[in-house]
Design a protein around this motif. Sequence first.
Motif, mmCIF file in Angstrom:
data_model
loop_
_atom_site.group_PDB
_atom_site.id
_atom_site.type_symbol
_atom_site.label_atom_id
_atom_site.label_comp_id
_atom_site.label_asym_id
_atom_site.label_seq_id
_atom_site.Cartn_x
_atom_site.Cartn_y
_atom_site.Cartn_z
ATOM 1 N N SER A 2 1.026 -1.235 0.129
ATOM 2 C CA SER A 2 0.074 -0.040 -0.105
ATOM 3 C C SER A 2 0.938 1.317 -0.001
ATOM 4 N N ASP A 3 0.330 2.255 -0.702
ATOM 5 C CA ASP A 3 1.053 3.443 -0.803
ATOM 6 C C ASP A 3 0.848 4.501 0.358
ATOM 7 N N ARG A 5 1.682 7.623 0.468
ATOM 8 C CA ARG A 5 1.586 9.117 0.196
ATOM 9 C C ARG A 5 0.021 9.597 0.246
ATOM 10 N N SER A 33 9.153 -0.211 5.081
ATOM 11 C CA SER A 33 8.445 -0.052 3.799
ATOM 12 C C SER A 33 7.977 1.430 3.649
ATOM 13 N N GLN A 38 9.247 9.669 3.599
ATOM 14 C CA GLN A 38 7.935 9.603 3.979
ATOM 15 C C GLN A 38 7.649 9.681 5.383
#
Length: 445
Positions: A2-3, A5, A33, A38
Amino acid sequence: MSDPRPVIAALRDGRGLDGPGAALIAQGLADGSVSDAQAGAFAMAVLTRGTGEEGRIALTRAMRDSGHVMRWDLPGPIVDKHSTGGVGDTVSLILAPLLAARGVYVPMISGRGLGHTGGTLDKLEAIPGYLCDQPEKEFRRIVEDVGCAIVAASADFAPADRRLYAIRDESGTVESIDLITASILSKKLAAGLDALVLDVKAGSGAFLKGQDSARQLARALVQTANGAGCRTSALITDMDQPLARSAGNALEVAEAIRVLKGEAGALRDLTLMLGAECLRLAGRDQDGRDQDGRALEILADTLDSGEAAARFAAMVAAQGGPRDLLERPEAHLAVAPVIRPVPAPAGPGRGAGRAAVAGIDVTALGHVVVALGGGRVRAGDRIDHRVGLDRIARLGEEVGPDAPLAMVHAADEPAAATAIAAVQAAYGFGEAAPSGPLVRERIAQ
């Protein structure tokens, strides 16, 4: 994968944080991850826009669940206390065995010194042989047999917090109430608690010096912990003067032992108040008659009877320390080679060199202990458990030729001389200033 962002963008745009988003971020922090960039962007978005109450609860749960969460099957409530940190705060060493003597189980996962404040683990490691790092099997055995244990967090507890903690320091986001709350509670709640009492300090020796800031943090902690399923309340307590008469690892252990043996003072008083709050949350405040007063009476009797001291001795022995520590503390706790009094500095209008203490820069006193070697400037610094201050003068007390501001315990004469000057600079004198209440405010759901 899953992202993360979209989760970060939602926070950035003020749309908050939901459960799935919090879980994605926490798991990504734990398994790598989520990248450092991020993670930094996430922390900055939380700092600038906030998570909201529901988002803070979701983040705390997700960070707790990013690693191992303990489960207990014991014939009593599982309770702990957390302090936001101060100088001379040795409550944990007395409170854990005191609660254990009342049938409450205390699996206390503690930390090391941070900034100008001492760490519970550093104090306990002043006891020869005491092992803070315990395998979970042994940790469980000690809690089951003794009723309490004080240990370091294993790498399995809240790994998302360990990663985010470092990122917050590097990204300038340490001050976020949402992130502070999730950091504190994710580790505590991973211990499988039924109830938690928070000691939020306010005053010159606290990280959050103002009452309003302390209240904001206390409310966030209480709302979040209760929302995450752990009965929690907070006491905002005074840190305009050191809690104990001593500051420094072996010196604070010696003072805790004296309190366990019956010594009076602010350290005993606050321990009893926090203990009464723990009993209230745990449902162990007895027959419902004047519950807080009754709990204080019960705990005072338990302390005076020697039951708490016996539990402390059993805990120390179970974690590798000497079995006769309470009988012969002077034989086991190291003593500094240089011990010098801190005379009150001369000043106008002080008859015969006498003056009343009107103010104390408690943070400065904490830094004196660190400079003596009793704390860390950098992670990994070695601690000298012998050094510190004792017989610390309190607000309103008169000092003079026969009543020093404190006694400095140092490794050598130059260190003692530097500490004496720094302690003198930390005190203000004038009309006797009465001490404020130990407990300024109670915050409950």
